[in-house]
Design a protein around this motif. Structure first.
Motif, short mmCIF file in Angstrom:
data_model
loop_
_atom_site.label_atom_id
_atom_site.label_comp_id
_atom_site.label_asym_id
_atom_site.label_seq_id
_atom_site.Cartn_x
_atom_site.Cartn_y
_atom_site.Cartn_z
N CYS A 53 41.51 3.19 -34.09
CA CYS A 53 41.87 3.85 -32.84
C CYS A 53 42.06 5.36 -33.02
N LEU A 54 42.29 5.80 -34.25
CA LEU A 54 42.33 7.24 -34.52
C LEU A 54 40.98 7.87 -34.20
N TYR A 55 39.90 7.19 -34.58
CA TYR A 55 38.56 7.69 -34.26
C TYR A 55 38.34 7.73 -32.75
N LEU A 56 38.80 6.69 -32.09
CA LEU A 56 38.66 6.64 -30.64
C LEU A 56 39.47 7.74 -29.97
N ILE A 60 37.98 10.73 -27.62
CA ILE A 60 38.47 11.04 -26.27
C ILE A 60 38.83 12.51 -26.17
N ARG A 61 39.56 13.02 -27.17
CA ARG A 61 39.96 14.43 -27.18
C ARG A 61 38.75 15.36 -27.20
N GLU A 62 37.74 15.00 -27.97
CA GLU A 62 36.55 15.84 -28.14
C GLU A 62 35.47 15.56 -27.10
N ASN A 63 35.74 14.63 -26.19
CA ASN A 63 34.78 14.25 -25.14
C ASN A 63 33.43 13.83 -25.74
N THR A 64 33.52 12.90 -26.69
CA THR A 64 32.31 12.39 -27.34
C THR A 64 32.49 10.90 -27.58
N SER A 65 31.71 10.33 -28.47
CA SER A 65 31.84 8.90 -28.75
C SER A 65 31.93 8.67 -30.25
N VAL A 66 32.30 7.45 -30.60
CA VAL A 66 32.39 7.00 -31.99
C VAL A 66 31.15 6.16 -32.26
N VAL A 67 30.55 6.34 -33.43
CA VAL A 67 29.44 5.49 -33.86
C VAL A 67 29.95 4.66 -35.02
N THR A 68 29.77 3.35 -34.93
CA THR A 68 30.29 2.44 -35.95
C THR A 68 29.37 1.26 -36.15
N ALA A 69 29.50 0.64 -37.30
CA ALA A 69 28.81 -0.63 -37.56
C ALA A 69 29.76 -1.80 -37.33
N LYS A 71 31.20 -4.35 -35.37
CA LYS A 71 30.88 -5.05 -34.11
C LYS A 71 32.14 -5.46 -33.36
N LYS A 72 33.17 -5.84 -34.09
CA LYS A 72 34.42 -6.26 -33.44
C LYS A 72 35.06 -5.09 -32.70
N PHE A 73 35.15 -3.93 -33.35
CA PHE A 73 35.72 -2.74 -32.72
C PHE A 73 34.90 -2.35 -31.49
N HIS A 74 33.59 -2.36 -31.64
CA HIS A 74 32.71 -2.03 -30.51
C HIS A 74 32.96 -2.97 -29.33
N PRO A 81 37.33 -1.58 -19.61
CA PRO A 81 36.59 -0.71 -18.70
C PRO A 81 36.90 0.79 -18.82
N ALA A 82 38.13 1.14 -19.09
CA ALA A 82 38.49 2.56 -19.18
C ALA A 82 37.85 3.24 -20.38
N PHE A 83 37.45 2.47 -21.38
CA PHE A 83 36.92 3.05 -22.61
C PHE A 83 35.47 2.66 -22.89
N ARG A 84 34.87 1.90 -21.98
CA ARG A 84 33.49 1.42 -22.16
C ARG A 84 32.56 2.60 -22.42
N GLY A 85 31.72 2.46 -23.43
CA GLY A 85 30.74 3.47 -23.77
C GLY A 85 31.23 4.51 -24.77
N LEU A 86 32.53 4.47 -25.10
CA LEU A 86 33.06 5.46 -26.05
C LEU A 86 32.80 5.08 -27.50
N VAL A 87 32.46 3.82 -27.74
CA VAL A 87 32.12 3.39 -29.09
C VAL A 87 30.70 2.84 -29.05
N ARG A 88 29.84 3.44 -29.84
CA ARG A 88 28.44 3.03 -29.89
C ARG A 88 28.19 2.30 -31.20
N LEU A 89 27.43 1.22 -31.10
CA LEU A 89 27.14 0.40 -32.26
C LEU A 89 25.95 0.95 -33.03
N LEU A 90 26.12 1.13 -34.31
CA LEU A 90 25.07 1.63 -35.19
C LEU A 90 24.02 0.56 -35.40
#
Length: 91
Positions: A53-56, A60-69, A71-74, A81-90
């Motif tokens: 959640c630190l990455y998330l 949010i602060r940087e107005n960007t997304s997290v890329v991760t492998a 799958k559970k976090f994604h 709904p409030a956070f949908r699209g902020l974590v992208r799956l590698l």
């Protein structure tokens, strides 16, 4: 790298090599203290460990997304709904 090396997916030398390459990447570092409160709130809200959640929180602060492998976090973030699209799956 460590985990993949422990699983036998990389040799220790390959892991060190990749870490050296990563350390040379043009990335900016940032202290985590500014994001701890938001990360703790996200961890509580999402029921997920604060270290992810630190990455998330930073995304949010940087107005960007997290890329991760991870799958559970994604899935957890994408199902909120409030956070949908902020974590992208590698990959």
């Amino acid at each position: 790298m460590w985990r993949r090396s422990q699983r036998g997916e990389l040799t220790p030398d390959e892991a060190r090599e990749r870490l050296d390459t990563l350390r040379q990447a043009p990335v900016r570092t940032t202290p985590i203290e500014d994001d701890l409160t938001v990360a703790a709130t996200l961890a509580s809200t999402l029921g997920h460990p604060v270290y992810d959640c630190l990455y998330l929180a930073m995304a949010i602060r940087e107005n960007t997304s997290v890329v991760t492998a991870d799958k559970k976090f994604h899935a957890i973030v994408d199902n909120a709904p409030a956070f949908r699209g902020l974590v992208r799956l590698l990959g």
